[in-house]
Structure formats: structure tokens, C-alpha cells
Design an enzyme around this catalytic site. Structure first.
Site, mmCIF file in Angstrom:
data_model
loop_
_atom_site.group_PDB
_atom_site.id
_atom_site.type_symbol
_atom_site.label_atom_id
_atom_site.label_comp_id
_atom_site.label_asym_id
_atom_site.label_seq_id
_atom_site.Cartn_x
_atom_site.Cartn_y
_atom_site.Cartn_z
ATOM 1 C CB ALA A 249 -0.930 -0.036 1.216
ATOM 2 N NE ARG A 250 1.445 5.563 -2.257
ATOM 3 C CZ ARG A 250 1.209 4.805 -3.318
ATOM 4 N NH1 ARG A 250 1.340 3.480 -3.208
ATOM 5 N NH2 ARG A 250 0.840 5.339 -4.460
ATOM 6 C CG ASP B 154 6.752 -2.984 -3.453
ATOM 7 O OD1 ASP B 154 7.871 -3.333 -3.913
ATOM 8 O OD2 ASP B 154 5.969 -2.247 -4.080
ATOM 9 C CG HIS C 207 6.922 2.106 -4.302
ATOM 10 N ND1 HIS C 207 6.583 3.185 -3.521
ATOM 11 C CD2 HIS C 207 5.773 1.704 -4.907
ATOM 12 C CE1 HIS C 207 5.285 3.430 -3.650
ATOM 13 N NE2 HIS C 207 4.774 2.543 -4.490
ATOM 14 C CD GLU D 90 8.481 4.108 -0.854
ATOM 15 O OE1 GLU D 90 8.219 4.363 -2.051
ATOM 16 O OE2 GLU D 90 7.733 3.461 -0.106
#
Length: 324
Positions: free
Chosen positions: A239-240, A264, A288, A269
Site C-alpha cells: 500500500a503505502r 514493497d 516500491h 521511503e
């Protein structure tokens, strides 16, 4: 074709690409689907500002303030990302511009990414890889996916694709969404109510986060949630990053309160080189990358070409994936 001339055109493609794939491939995919229309590609900032002056239908990843200011005839902006939070939505709404997104483009590839992450932890391929690197022939215990409970937070196009790919594995699925009364493809559907969510976590073996980042989902998985979930559970976040409280996750990993995590996305980030998350053998980190697919522009062009035809037919208020 000379992309710098000012001949009439039907669709304008802005210059930014994604996933390292040249934006020319997106323009070419649109031309293949819109053979009776003219698709123009703006390859420089100056061309974007110049060509958008006459453009009614524009597609791209970004829409900067100076380009939007030059858009005097814009009626549709087809965002080439699934998320639109980075766009000047208030200005677009004031201008009466319809906005669509790329929802559904990522379903197959992210679904496969999540399935791969789950199978990696189920069969403990990471342990086998470490032993192979050491040329060590030693049996280790694994798990079995069949009969597990997978909770999927977010039942949009990606959540649905994940659910579909899990069906052959004999798992029980719980879906979490804002409007549980709508139901969904999972065996159960619940809302974000704290008690219901925690009850689901208590019987979850694999927790998959596939939701947008909102006020509701920011910090959704924190210390209390990681205390509630079974210590043998695995977290998969596509997701985030901020949907998970990173400090709480570190605490859970250090305290063996969770079997592992496939991330991911992270918070922060990109993940700094000296961040402790890099050092856990039971944490899989990908940059990502779940959204990458060589089919991205083809799937996107299918959506956008259909909307061009709807727009030309006067169905501007009934566009696929319309968000504004």
C-alpha cells in the site's frame, strides 16, 4: 511525426514516463487503439505548455502548475497513475475538468507480487537461499498455505486481484473496506471499526495491506495491532509505507511478535542505507517495485482509448475510472 508542430490533434500525452519505460511506448499504444485519431506526444516542457493550450483530452503522470495554467481548453485529464493525490484536484474541479485514473492497471502484477511474498514465507525460501549461499545441506521446517486466513485491507482493483489469485490455495479470506455493506470477493467483509479489525487480526495468518493512504489508514498497523496479531503471522505491505508504524514494526520484529514482513513500501521511503529494517533476515524489502509490469502502458491505453471514444461520443460524464 514531428512532435513540435501545432497541427490539430485529439489526445495529448505529457512527457513523464514510469517504471523506466519510455513514454513513447504509451503514445504508440494509444495510436494502435485510436487509429482514426491523432495522438501527440509533448517531449519537452516547452512543448507541454504550447500543445496543452489547444488540448481537450490530456493524459500523463503529472500535471504541473505552469502546464495547467496554459491549458485553456482542457476538459479531461487521464491520470496515468492509480493515485491522484499528487494532482491539483481543487484547481481541476474549479475548471470543471474531468479526471480519471489508472485503477486496474496494476491488478495482475501486484497480485502476483503478493502471492509470491506469501509463498516465500510459507515455504521459507529465504531460509533455503541463505543455506544455499553457505552450501549448507540441512533440512528446515516450513509452513503450509492451505487452511490459512489471509486478511486483505482494501478491496479495490488490487485487493480483488489478490483475492482472485488466492482462491486456488484453499485459504479463508477476510476483506477490510470503508463500506463493508457493499460486500466483496472475500469470504468475509468488515469495516475499519477497531473491534472488528482486531478480531480479524487475532485469527490472521497473512495480513496484506492494499489500501490507499488516508486519515483512516495512516498508522493503521501500530503497536496494538501487532500485539493482537498472531506471532506466526506475516505482514505484506504493498500500500503505502505510513499505513504501518515503522517503530512499532521494529519492536514487533525484535520481540518475535510477528513471523516476518514483506515490504514493497516503507516509511521513510526510500529506506535509508543505515535503517535497521535492512538487517532482519525475516524482512523482505523491494524498492516500491510491485507496480512494475511490461504491460503497464498496454493496460493503461485500453482504459484511456475507451474514454477518448466515450468523450468524443459526448459521454464525458460517464468515463471509466472517473474520480472527478
Amino acid at each position: 511525426m514531428n512532435e513540435g508542430n501545432t497541427d490539430e490533434f485529439d489526445v495529448l500525452v505529457l512527457r513523464k514516463g514510469t517504471h523506466g519505460i519510455p513514454i513513447e511506448q504509451y503514445a504508440a499504444a494509444l495510436r494502435e487503439r485510436l487509429t482514426d485519431r491523432t495522438v501527440r506526444l509533448a517531449r519537452t516542457p516547452a512543448q507541454e505548455r504550447e500543445l496543452i493550450d489547444d488540448a481537450e483530452f490530456v493524459t500523463g503522470m503529472l500535471l504541473s502548475d505552469d502546464v495547467l495554467e496554459a491549458a485553456t481548453n482542457l476538459e479531461v485529464f487521464a491520470c496515468a497513475y492509480a493515485g491522484t493525490g499528487h494532482l491539483p484536484l481543487d484547481q481541476l474541479e474549479e475548471r470543471g475538468v474531468a479526471v480519471t485514473n489508472a485503477s486496474g492497471v496494476h491488478g495482475p502484477n501486484i497480485g502476483e507480487h503478493v502471492l509470491g511474498a506469501i509463498l516465500r514465507f510459507t515455504r521459507r525460501f529465504h531460509v533455503g537461499q541463505r543455506q544455499q549461499d553457505r552450501r549448507e545441506w540441512r533440512h528446515y521446517q516450513a509452513h503450509e498455505l492451505q487452511g490459512s486466513t489471509v486478511t486483505i485491507v482494501g478491496l479495490g482493483a488490487i485487493g480483488q486481484a489478490i483475492t482472485e489469485r488466492l482462491e486456488p490455495f484453499g485459504v479463508d479470506t477476510i476483506g477490510v473496506r470503508y463500506t463493508p455493506e457493499k460486500g466483496g470477493p472475500t469470504d468475509e467483509v468488515i469495516g475499519f471499526d477497531g473491534d472488528a479489525f482486531h478480531e480479524a487480526l487475532a485469527r490472521t495468518d497473512y495480513l496484506v495491506l492494499a489500501c490507499p493512504l488516508t486519515e483512516t489508514t495512516r498508522g493503521l498497523v501500530g503497536r496494538e495491532e501487532l500485539l493482537t496479531i498472531d506471532p506466526e503471522a506475516v505482514l505484506v505491505n504493498i500500500a503505502r509505507g505510513p499505513v504501518v508504524d515503522t517503530d512499532a514494526l521494529l519492536e514487533a520484529l525484535r520481540g518475535n511478535q510477528i513471523r516476518g514482513a514483506s515490504l514493497d513500501v516503507t516509511d521513510p521511503e526510500p529506506l535509508p542505507e543505515d535503517h535497521p529494517l535492512w538487517n532482519f533476515g525475516n524482512v523482505q524489502i523491494t524498492p516500491h517495485n510491485a507496480g512494475h509490469t511490461p504491460k503497464y502502458y498496454d493496460r493503461l491505453a485500453d482504459i484511456v482509448a475507451e474514454n477518448v471514444e466515450r468523450f468524443d461520443a459526448g459521454d464525458g460524464a460517464d468515463l471509466r475510472n472517473q474520480v472527478l
